[in-house]
Scaffold this motif. Structure first.
Motif, mmCIF file in Angstrom:
data_model
loop_
_atom_site.group_PDB
_atom_site.id
_atom_site.type_symbol
_atom_site.label_atom_id
_atom_site.label_comp_id
_atom_site.label_asym_id
_atom_site.label_seq_id
_atom_site.Cartn_x
_atom_site.Cartn_y
_atom_site.Cartn_z
ATOM 1 N N PHE A 115 0.853 -1.187 0.000
ATOM 2 C CA PHE A 115 0.000 0.000 0.000
ATOM 3 C C PHE A 115 0.888 1.236 0.000
ATOM 4 C CE2 PHE A 115 0.942 -1.100 4.330
ATOM 5 C CZ PHE A 115 1.082 0.094 5.022
ATOM 6 N N ARG A 116 0.285 2.354 -0.360
ATOM 7 C CA ARG A 116 1.004 3.627 -0.369
ATOM 8 C C ARG A 116 0.493 4.511 0.753
ATOM 9 N NH1 ARG A 116 4.525 4.866 -4.201
ATOM 10 N NH2 ARG A 116 4.673 3.457 -5.990
ATOM 11 N N SER A 117 1.420 5.216 1.391
ATOM 12 C CA SER A 117 1.069 6.132 2.471
ATOM 13 C C SER A 117 2.129 7.220 2.553
ATOM 14 C CB SER A 117 0.994 5.384 3.802
ATOM 15 O OG SER A 117 0.722 6.269 4.858
ATOM 16 N N GLY A 118 1.689 8.473 2.599
ATOM 17 C CA GLY A 118 2.630 9.576 2.699
ATOM 18 C C GLY A 118 3.645 9.601 1.581
ATOM 19 N N GLN A 126 4.993 7.067 0.178
ATOM 20 C CA GLN A 126 5.858 5.895 0.236
ATOM 21 C C GLN A 126 5.108 4.647 -0.192
ATOM 22 O OE1 GLN A 126 7.271 5.969 4.430
ATOM 23 N NE2 GLN A 126 9.307 5.942 3.503
ATOM 24 N N ARG A 185 9.796 -0.870 3.527
ATOM 25 C CA ARG A 185 9.595 0.341 2.735
ATOM 26 C C ARG A 185 10.492 0.322 1.503
ATOM 27 N NH1 ARG A 185 7.289 4.242 6.557
ATOM 28 N NH2 ARG A 185 7.174 3.191 8.581
ATOM 29 N N ARG A 242 -10.448 -0.033 3.552
ATOM 30 C CA ARG A 242 -11.288 1.098 3.952
ATOM 31 C C ARG A 242 -12.638 0.566 4.411
ATOM 32 N NH1 ARG A 242 -9.121 6.432 4.298
ATOM 33 N NH2 ARG A 242 -7.734 6.806 2.544
ATOM 34 N N TRP A 277 -9.450 3.845 7.533
ATOM 35 C CA TRP A 277 -8.552 2.708 7.360
ATOM 36 C C TRP A 277 -8.739 1.706 8.490
ATOM 37 C CZ3 TRP A 277 -6.371 1.657 2.984
ATOM 38 C CH2 TRP A 277 -5.935 2.680 2.133
ATOM 39 N N GLU A 304 -3.816 7.261 10.015
ATOM 40 C CA GLU A 304 -2.717 7.483 9.075
ATOM 41 C C GLU A 304 -1.943 8.732 9.479
ATOM 42 O OE1 GLU A 304 -1.893 7.431 4.283
ATOM 43 O OE2 GLU A 304 -3.925 7.671 5.041
ATOM 44 N N ILE A 314 1.066 11.551 8.870
ATOM 45 C CA ILE A 314 1.699 12.219 7.737
ATOM 46 C C ILE A 314 3.054 12.738 8.217
ATOM 47 C CG2 ILE A 314 1.508 14.160 6.123
ATOM 48 C CD1 ILE A 314 -1.530 13.861 6.305
ATOM 49 N N GLU A 348 4.302 9.604 7.185
ATOM 50 C CA GLU A 348 4.489 8.173 7.089
ATOM 51 C C GLU A 348 3.527 7.441 8.008
ATOM 52 O OE1 GLU A 348 8.541 7.614 8.139
ATOM 53 O OE2 GLU A 348 8.196 7.763 10.275
ATOM 54 N N TRP A 349 3.385 6.161 7.736
ATOM 55 C CA TRP A 349 2.476 5.314 8.511
ATOM 56 C C TRP A 349 2.990 5.153 9.942
ATOM 57 C CZ3 TRP A 349 -2.023 3.599 6.503
ATOM 58 C CH2 TRP A 349 -2.733 2.670 7.231
#
Length: 285
Positions: A192-195, A197, A216, A245, A251, A273, A275, A277-278
Motif C-alpha cells: 500500500f502507499r502512504s505519505g 511511500q 519500505r 477502507r 482505514w 494514518e 503524515i 508516514e504510517w
C-alpha cells in the motif's frame, strides 16, 4: 448469522462494497475450496457462501489457503494458494463477475514458478498501471524465506516476465529463525502507499510468536530496494494482515489471532494514518 467471535478463519481478507454497504470476508477455512461471508458491521456475518469449488480433475487437492479478491478492470480476481501431491505449492488466479463468485480459472495453473514452493500471492498495480504479483518463496525450499515479485499480463492470466527477489526474511531486524536456527519465514505480503511511500506489510515469527512487520521501498517501486522497520506493527502471536477502507472511509487493519488452530479469529482494528508516514507503534488489542 455468525458472530465474529465464533467465526474461525485464518488469513482474513476484506473487500468493501460502498454502494452495497457490504463487506465480503475471505480466508483460509480448511475446505477443498473457498467460502465468502458478508456483513454490514464487521461483527455479524452471513454465510458461508461457496465462492469456489474445484471441478473433477482439478489439479490441486490440498492446502487451499489465503484467498484474496481484488477488483480490477470491472471484474473480481481471486489470488489463492493451492497444492497437490507431487506438485509444488503455488498461487493460482481465478476470476468472477461478482464478489460472491462463482470464481472460474483465469490462469492456467499456478502463476508462481512450477518448481518453486510458493504461497500468498497478492496483486499490486504500480504507478504505470502495470500489474504485479508479490509472493513468498517458501522457507521449506530455501530456508531463508524470500519475498519475490513477478510481472503479470494485463489480463492477469499469467506471468509476463521472470520473478525478482525483493528481500529475504532474515533481513528484517525483528524476524526470528525457527527451531533449526536457519529457517526464516515469509508470509502474507500486502502492499500500500502512504505519505508518498510504498510500504509492504508482511508476516514472520518474532520474539513473541507470529508477527506483522513493515518494509519500505526506497525507490517507490515494487522492485525496491526495500528497508525494514526495526519494530513490528504487531508482534503478539497474530498475523497475515491486510488493510482496507471501512464503510465510513476509515482505514482498518485485519489479521488473525491467535496463530493456534482451531482458536484463530479475525480482528478488525482502526488505524490512524500519520503524515508523512504510517504510524508503526505496536497495536494493543
Amino acid at each position: 448469522m455468525i458472530s465474529r467471535q465464533n467465526l474461525r478463519i485464518r488469513d482474513p481478507y476484506v473487500l468493501t462494497d460502498i454502494e452495497e454497504g457490504l463487506y465480503y470476508l475471505y480466508g483460509t477455512n480448511h475446505l477443498i475450496g473457498f467460502d465468502v461471508y458478508t456483513s454490514r458491521d464487521l461483527e455479524h456475518w452471513e454465510g458461508p457462501f461457496p465462492a469456489f469449488r474445484p471441478e473433477a480433475g482439478f489439479w490441486a487437492d490440498r492446502d487451499y489457503w489465503a484467498p484474496e479478491v481484488h477488483e480490477y478492470r470491472g471484474r473480481y480476481y481471486m489470488f489463492a494458494t493451492l497444492k497437490a501431491e507431487g506438485a509444488c505449492r503455488g498461487t493460482q488466479i481465478f476470476a468472477a463477475e461478482h464478489p460472491l463468485g462463482p470464481f472460474r480459472l483465469c490462469s492456467d495453473g499456478p502463476v508462481t514458478p512450477r518448481d518453486w514452493e510458493c504461497l500468498d500471492g497478492t496483486l499490486y498495480i504500480d504507478e504505470r498501471q502495470k500489474p504485479w504479483m508479490v509472493f513468498c518463496h517458501e522457507w521449506l525450499q530455501v530456508h531463508d524465506g524470500e519475498m519475490c515479485a513477478i510481472p503479470l499480463t494485463d489480463s492477469l492470466d499469467g506471468p509476463s516476465g521472470e520473478p525478482t527477489l525483493l528481500f529475504n526474511a532474515s533481513g528484517a531486524p525483528w524476524a526470528m529463525p525457527r527451531g533449526t536456527g536457519i529457517d526464516y519465514i515469509t508470509d502474507g505480503p500486502w502492499l500500500f502507499r502512504s505519505g508518498g511511500q510504498l510500504l509492504m506489510m508482511w508476516s514472520s515469527f518474532g520474539r513473541d510468536g507470529y508477527a506483522i512487520g513493515l518494509s519500505r521501498s526506497v525507490s517507490g517501486s515494487v522492485l525496491g530496494p526495500w528497508t525494514h522497520d526495526e519494530r513490528t506493527l504487531f508482534g503478539k502471536d497474530g498475523g497475515h494482515g491486510m488493510i482496507f477502507r471501512d464503510l465510513q472511509d476509515e482505514w482498518m487493519l485485519t489479521y488473525h489471532i491467535p496463530n493456534k488452530s482451531p482458536e484463530e479469529r479475525a480482528v478488525f482494528i482502526p488505524l490512524k494514518e500519520a503524515i508523512p508516514e504510517w504510524s508503526v507503534k505496536s497495536i494493543e488489542i
